[in-house]
Design an enzyme around this catalytic site. Structure first.
Site, PDB file in Angstrom:
ATOM      1  N   SER A   1       0.838  -1.202   0.000  1.00 55.39           N
ATOM      2  CA  SER A   1       0.000   0.000   0.000  1.00 55.39           C
ATOM      3  C   SER A   1       0.868   1.245   0.000  1.00 55.39           C
ATOM      4  CB  SER A   1      -0.893   0.011   1.248  1.00 55.39           C
ATOM      5  OG  SER A   1      -0.091   0.282   2.380  1.00 55.39           O
ATOM      6  N   LYS A   2       0.221   2.365  -0.220  1.00 54.31           N
ATOM      7  CA  LYS A   2       0.929   3.638  -0.218  1.00 54.31           C
ATOM      8  C   LYS A   2       1.571   3.870   1.152  1.00 54.31           C
ATOM      9  CE  LYS A   2      -0.393   8.410  -0.309  1.00 54.31           C
ATOM     10  NZ  LYS A   2       0.864   8.832   0.286  1.00 54.31           N
ATOM     11  N   ARG A   3       0.871   3.395   2.190  1.00 58.86           N
ATOM     12  CA  ARG A   3       1.402   3.582   3.537  1.00 58.86           C
ATOM     13  C   ARG A   3       2.754   2.878   3.731  1.00 58.86           C
ATOM     14  NH1 ARG A   3      -2.273   1.682   7.506  1.00 58.86           N
ATOM     15  NH2 ARG A   3      -3.833   1.903   5.866  1.00 58.86           N
TER      16      ARG A   3
END
Ligand code: GLU
Length: 504
Positions: A262-264
């Site tokens: 994910s972007k996280r």
């Protein structure tokens, strides 16, 4: 007879393209090139609520930067255009009507509130609500109403959706190029919404109609779409169309832990998950391009996320990839994303670039750091680049690796100072005298003369080389010392030695 290969990348422009989407595009591109087919880009923007301005342009720019631009898309070889679903809106209604008329779909008038009520009742009994064969005859739809009632409702302008009437009691044995045989029970599927009274199709209907009209031979997409495969195959059947072949690509997994990248993860570990930088009111997300990755390196590491050619080979140009690519060699299991390995790939491409080209890129950085533009001799930069590039993953690291070529050190690394002994100043002073006498100030020549002097006077290597380096660099790092001496030049070398004698 097999059809000509036509594959598509069909993103929804809901934001910047995630690196997983880029890999999907790449595999489609490679499959098309391998099979002398066509790779097209279709913009799936039927969900106007999720539309993000700039996203469509971003997608095309990203593919172009990577060198995998589509053969056909909005504004380019529009053989089956338009390539944007919002511009094909008029088309979908007639296909929804075909399904209604053949009994494969029905009108449903249940309001959101009605459905919420049924959902709650189900939950109270510990069941999940899905709209399907088990309850469709107890809900508010044209399967229950008489033809006149349905007509009257439609005429009165009531809100409706058109749902697919999923066949019951069937086991679908389907084929996925990557996964092999996959089995689905139709009784477990829901009657998906295909069309809404606002005149917009849902993803499922628009996707199938367009894949058919645009003569798509293979659907290559992310694993998250595998659950939609039975519905899609049933839709092709209901229309009486030949279905494309399917291949669902494995997920790209987090570098650490489990689950989808994910972007996280990128934010946490400091690597980009987008090809290009993307800025919104909330801030800027970094991109591979702006981080200094070369597009060839990005293409190469993405290609190996879930695929290999069956050998140990890791470095592939785009042409080599197109040559070797085979969907059957794509793995079923998820592919772990390794940001360190990505840097390694960039390093490989960096060291294979010519020193002269890298020097041109580096020149901009040096000019910015030193403010000196005119007197930056490209030959000198080229030489410096050749000495340091092995140690760098990015051009942006060159400055830190070579600043002492341009500026005298302002301080000396603390732990290196122990190499500066009591007798060092005297030795450095003698070294200065030797250097002053050298006319041909080139690396090998300087080295020979300095070493001759050391041998003659029985001075140990460590006594000279380390303090010498410390004086020039400010630390005990850097390439071959006499290469540094040559590049810095006689005068500057002596000045730095003198300064070290005075300060250390
Ligand atoms: N529009 C879908 C997406 O956003 C396309 C999925 C497919 O390839 O069928 O990924």
């Amino acid at each position: 007879m097999s059809r000509p290969v036509r594959v598509r990348f069909a993103p929804s422009p809901t934001g910047p393209l995630h690196i997983g989407g880029v890999r999907t595009a790449l595999f489609n591109y490679l499959f098309a090139k391998k099979n002398k087919g066509t790779f097209y880009l279709r913009i799936e923007d039927t969900d106007q609520n999720r539309f993000v301005p700039g996203a469509e342009e971003y997608i095309l720019e990203a593919l172009e930067w990577l060198g995998i631009a589509p053969d056909e898309t909005v504004g380019k070889n529009e053989k089956f255009g338009p390539y944007k679903q919002s511009e094909r809106k008029e088309l979908y209604q007639q296909y929804a009507d075909i399904l209604i008329n053949s009994g494969n779909a029905y009108y449903a008038f249940d309001s959101a509130d009605d459905l919420d009520k049924v959902r709650k009742e189900c939950e109270e009994q510990g069941k999940t609500f899905i709209y399907n064969h088990t309850n469709r005859t107890q809900l508010n739809n044209s399967l229950v109403l008489t033809e006149e009632e349905t007509k009257a409702k439609l005429a009165s302008g009531a809100d409706y959706v058109i749902r697919f009437k999923t066949p019951t009691d069937e086991t679908l044995h389907l084929k996925d190029i990557i996964r092999g045989d996959v089995k689905f029970e139709t009784n477990l599927l829901d009657d998906k919404v295909l069309f809404k009274s606002d005149g917009m199709p849902t993803y499922h209907l628009a996707n199938i109609v367009d894949d058919h009209l645009m003569e798509t031979s293979h659907v290559i997409r992310g694993e998250e779409w595998l659950p939609s495969m039975p519905l899609h195959v049933l839709l092709y059947r209901a229309f009486g169309w030949e279905a494309p072949e399917f291949a669902h690509l494995p997920l790209i997994l987090k570098p650490i832990g489990n689950g989808k990248l994910s972007k996280r993860d990128g934010d946490k570990l400091g690597f980009p998950v987008f090809p290009l930088e993307w800025t919104t009111a909330e801030g800027t997300s970094s991109g591979y391009r702006e981080k200094g990755f070369s597009p060839e390196a990005v293409v190469n590491f993405l290609a190996l996320l879930g695929w290999n050619d069956g050998t140990e080979k890791e470095l592939f140009s785009l042409e080599e990839l197109a040559e070797s690519f085979d969907l059957k060699r794509v793995h079923k299991a998820g592919a772990k994303f390794d940001p360190e390995k990505n840097k390694w790939f960039n390093h490989q491409y960096l060291i294979h670039k010519s020193d002269a080209d890298l020097a041109q890129e580096f020149k901009l950085i040096v000019a910015e750091k030193t403010g000196a533009i005119e007197n930056l001799a490209i030959e000198k930069l080229t030489k410096i680049v050749s000495l340091i590039k092995e140690r760098a993953n990015f051009v942006s690291e060159f400055w830190e690796l070579s600043d002492y070529f341009f500026e005298a050190p302002t301080n000396y690394e603390e732990k290196a100072k122990k190499n500066w002994k009591e007798e060092t100043p005297v030795l450095m002073q003698e070294l200065i005298t030797i250097l002053e006498g050298i006319d041909d100030f080139t690396s090998l020549h300087i080295e020979t003369l300095v070493k001759d002097w050391m041998t003659k006077n029985e001075i140990g290597m460590g006594k000279i080389m380390q303090p010498f380096r410390l004086s020039l660099v400010g630390a005990l790092k850097g390439p071959h010392l006499f290469d540094i001496v040559e590049l810095i030049g006689k005068q500057e070398t002596i000045t730095r030695l003198q300064k070290a004698i005075n300060t250390l």
